[in-house]
Design a protein around this motif. Structure first.
Motif, PDB file in Angstrom:
ATOM      1  N   GLY A  76      -7.618 -16.348  32.596  1.00  0.00           N
ATOM      2  CA  GLY A  76      -6.466 -16.256  33.472  1.00  0.00           C
ATOM      3  C   GLY A  76      -6.764 -15.998  34.783  1.00  0.00           C
ATOM      4  O   GLY A  76      -7.335 -16.868  35.405  1.00  0.00           O
ATOM      5  N   LYS A  77      -6.179 -14.942  35.558  1.00  0.00           N
ATOM      6  CA  LYS A  77      -6.604 -14.358  36.661  1.00  0.00           C
ATOM      7  C   LYS A  77      -7.742 -13.366  37.139  1.00  0.00           C
ATOM      8  O   LYS A  77      -8.168 -12.848  38.043  1.00  0.00           O
ATOM      9  N   LEU A  78      -8.355 -13.161  35.718  1.00  0.00           N
ATOM     10  CA  LEU A  78      -9.337 -12.046  35.744  1.00  0.00           C
ATOM     11  C   LEU A  78     -10.754 -12.745  35.724  1.00  0.00           C
ATOM     12  O   LEU A  78     -10.931 -13.704  35.207  1.00  0.00           O
ATOM     13  N   ASN A  79     -11.520 -12.197  36.522  1.00  0.00           N
ATOM     14  CA  ASN A  79     -12.994 -12.493  36.703  1.00  0.00           C
ATOM     15  C   ASN A  79     -13.848 -11.763  35.255  1.00  0.00           C
ATOM     16  O   ASN A  79     -13.798 -10.682  35.498  1.00  0.00           O
ATOM     17  N   VAL A  80     -14.589 -12.816  34.681  1.00  0.00           N
ATOM     18  CA  VAL A  80     -15.101 -12.338  33.551  1.00  0.00           C
ATOM     19  C   VAL A  80     -16.714 -12.231  33.606  1.00  0.00           C
ATOM     20  O   VAL A  80     -17.162 -12.922  34.522  1.00  0.00           O
ATOM     21  N   THR A  81     -17.107 -10.994  33.033  1.00  0.00           N
ATOM     22  CA  THR A  81     -18.531 -10.600  33.636  1.00  0.00           C
ATOM     23  C   THR A  81     -19.305 -10.827  32.125  1.00  0.00           C
ATOM     24  O   THR A  81     -20.565 -10.745  32.138  1.00  0.00           O
ATOM     25  N   ASP A  82     -18.731 -10.614  31.166  1.00  0.00           N
ATOM     26  CA  ASP A  82     -19.380 -10.316  29.854  1.00  0.00           C
ATOM     27  C   ASP A  82     -18.276 -10.687  28.711  1.00  0.00           C
ATOM     28  O   ASP A  82     -17.100 -10.279  28.680  1.00  0.00           O
ATOM     29  N   ILE A  83     -19.066 -11.397  27.492  1.00  0.00           N
ATOM     30  CA  ILE A  83     -17.796 -11.454  26.527  1.00  0.00           C
ATOM     31  C   ILE A  83     -18.992 -11.060  25.346  1.00  0.00           C
ATOM     32  O   ILE A  83     -19.950 -11.620  24.847  1.00  0.00           O
ATOM     33  N   ALA A  84     -18.415 -10.101  24.357  1.00  0.00           N
ATOM     34  CA  ALA A  84     -19.390  -9.679  23.203  1.00  0.00           C
ATOM     35  C   ALA A  84     -18.379 -10.008  21.976  1.00  0.00           C
ATOM     36  O   ALA A  84     -17.262  -9.420  21.718  1.00  0.00           O
ATOM     37  N   VAL A  85     -19.111 -11.094  21.445  1.00  0.00           N
ATOM     38  CA  VAL A  85     -18.479 -11.553  20.073  1.00  0.00           C
ATOM     39  C   VAL A  85     -18.489 -10.676  19.123  1.00  0.00           C
ATOM     40  O   VAL A  85     -17.340 -10.210  18.313  1.00  0.00           O
ATOM     41  N   LEU A  86     -19.583 -10.055  18.785  1.00  0.00           N
ATOM     42  CA  LEU A  86     -19.648  -9.013  17.622  1.00  0.00           C
ATOM     43  C   LEU A  86     -18.664  -7.679  17.654  1.00  0.00           C
ATOM     44  O   LEU A  86     -18.286  -7.113  16.686  1.00  0.00           O
ATOM     45  N   ASP A  87     -18.472  -7.206  19.116  1.00  0.00           N
ATOM     46  CA  ASP A  87     -17.802  -6.110  19.549  1.00  0.00           C
ATOM     47  C   ASP A  87     -16.373  -6.444  19.582  1.00  0.00           C
ATOM     48  O   ASP A  87     -15.350  -5.345  19.530  1.00  0.00           O
ATOM     49  N   GLY A  88     -15.863  -7.552  19.486  1.00  0.00           N
ATOM     50  CA  GLY A  88     -14.385  -7.964  19.895  1.00  0.00           C
ATOM     51  C   GLY A  88     -14.160  -7.252  21.262  1.00  0.00           C
ATOM     52  O   GLY A  88     -13.075  -6.944  21.517  1.00  0.00           O
ATOM     53  N   GLN A  89     -15.116  -7.758  22.353  1.00  0.00           N
ATOM     54  CA  GLN A  89     -14.715  -7.090  23.779  1.00  0.00           C
ATOM     55  C   GLN A  89     -14.956  -8.011  24.716  1.00  0.00           C
ATOM     56  O   GLN A  89     -15.877  -8.905  24.634  1.00  0.00           O
ATOM     57  N   MET A  90     -14.431  -7.768  25.826  1.00  0.00           N
ATOM     58  CA  MET A  90     -14.691  -8.853  27.015  1.00  0.00           C
ATOM     59  C   MET A  90     -14.507  -7.670  28.438  1.00  0.00           C
ATOM     60  O   MET A  90     -13.820  -6.656  28.374  1.00  0.00           O
ATOM     61  N   THR A  91     -15.562  -8.144  29.104  1.00  0.00           N
ATOM     62  CA  THR A  91     -15.554  -7.240  30.374  1.00  0.00           C
ATOM     63  C   THR A  91     -15.190  -7.875  31.663  1.00  0.00           C
ATOM     64  O   THR A  91     -15.628  -9.188  31.918  1.00  0.00           O
TER      65      THR A  91
END
Length: 288
Positions: A76-91
């Motif tokens: 969307g409008k957010l700048n992504v710095t990391d995606i963790a599949v196993l943790d279900g998290q995005m930074t």
């Protein structure tokens, strides 16, 4: 004998080179696969693992689409710095609310859609003397910092109320406004600006130098960890629909983080891979 030894070494070198070339031409379907076959697996220096993806047919549903703009991944409008599949998290990188003695107040607005702000990985943090900061969300969150009219009272690494305050945030928040205010009657040379933000607690360590300047007077960004899930129904209900169920072979379905609706997929014990891949895509959970 020497000639035979040289010939054997040459044959081994040729065989090794052939194997390297052959493996380089194989599709991205092995246990180390990140994206679906023929899909872009990086944007800039950020890996984009499935169920997220870039381009049509490369992501699992609209909420997992990533745009790659000038080597910068955007959700969307957010700048992504990391995606963790196993943790279900995005930074993601978010803005800082600030106010300075000679400038107007700059609040920030944040909205993450279905993703929720992790209440276990983030804190609400404010920096400055005689500071009042609050989050306009549901529920409303506010905090104030103690007086630090002398720079000596602050301690590096300590965010206990002297020049730096932090507080927990409740689960389930998807959007908020952050506003920070300061005592207008005080103009402290060592603390020209005050700041407030929601940020990843493990990446922040207070320094007394932040009273003088933090992230280029608040114009920089800080990391925030978001929790994501698949769909809106729990595991048992999701598994009934085999056409939309996202978990691949050798996986278990678990509830999401942060009380968010939906579910996550994880590899069974003794298996490794991407739990959202299937037999067709490759890269699914396989025995270790």
């Amino acid at each position: 004998m020497a000639l035979l030894h040289v010939l054997l070494r040459f044959q081994c070198s040729v065989l090794l080179l052939w194997l390297q070339l052959a493996s380089a031409q194989l599709p991205n379907t092995g246990s180390g696969a990140i994206a679906k076959p023929e899909c872009q697996d990086r944007c800039g220096n950020v890996s984009i693992p499935y169920p997220f993806g870039i381009g049509d047919g490369c992501f699992l549903g609209e909420m997992f689409e990533i745009k790659c703009n000038n080597s910068e991944p955007r959700y969307g409008k957010l700048n992504v710095t990391d995606i963790a599949v196993l943790d279900g998290q995005m930074t993601v990188a978010t803005f800082i609310a600030s106010t300075c003695s000679d400038q107007e107040t700059f609040p920030t607005y944040f909205r993450s859609g279905k993703l929720t702000v992790s209440n276990t990985k983030n804190k609400f943090i404010s920096i400055g003397c005689d500071t009042w900061a609050y989050i306009n969300s549901s529920p409303w969150i506010g905090e104030g910092c103690s007086d630090c009219s002398k720079n000596e009272v602050t301690t590096d690494g300590s965010c206990d109320g002297m020049g730096c305050c932090e507080t927990s945030i409740p689960p389930g928040i998807t959007e908020y406004n952050v506003t920070v205010q300061r005592d207008p009657s005080k103009n402290l040379s060592f603390n020209p600006c005050n700041y407030a933000f929601v940020g990843e607690k493990s990446s922040f360590r207070f320094s007394s130098s932040y009273l003088q300047d933090f992230k280029n007077y608040g114009s920089g960004r800080v990391p925030v960890v978001l929790d994501w899930t698949v769909g809106y129904v729990p595991c048992k209900e999701a598994a009934r629909n085999v056409t939309t169920y996202a978990c691949g072979p050798n996986t278990v379905c678990t509830t999401g983080n942060n009380f968010a609706p939906g579910y996550l997929c994880k590899c069974e014990t003794g298996f490794a891979g991407n739990p959202y891949f299937n037999l067709t895509t490759g890269g699914y959970c396989q025995g270790t």
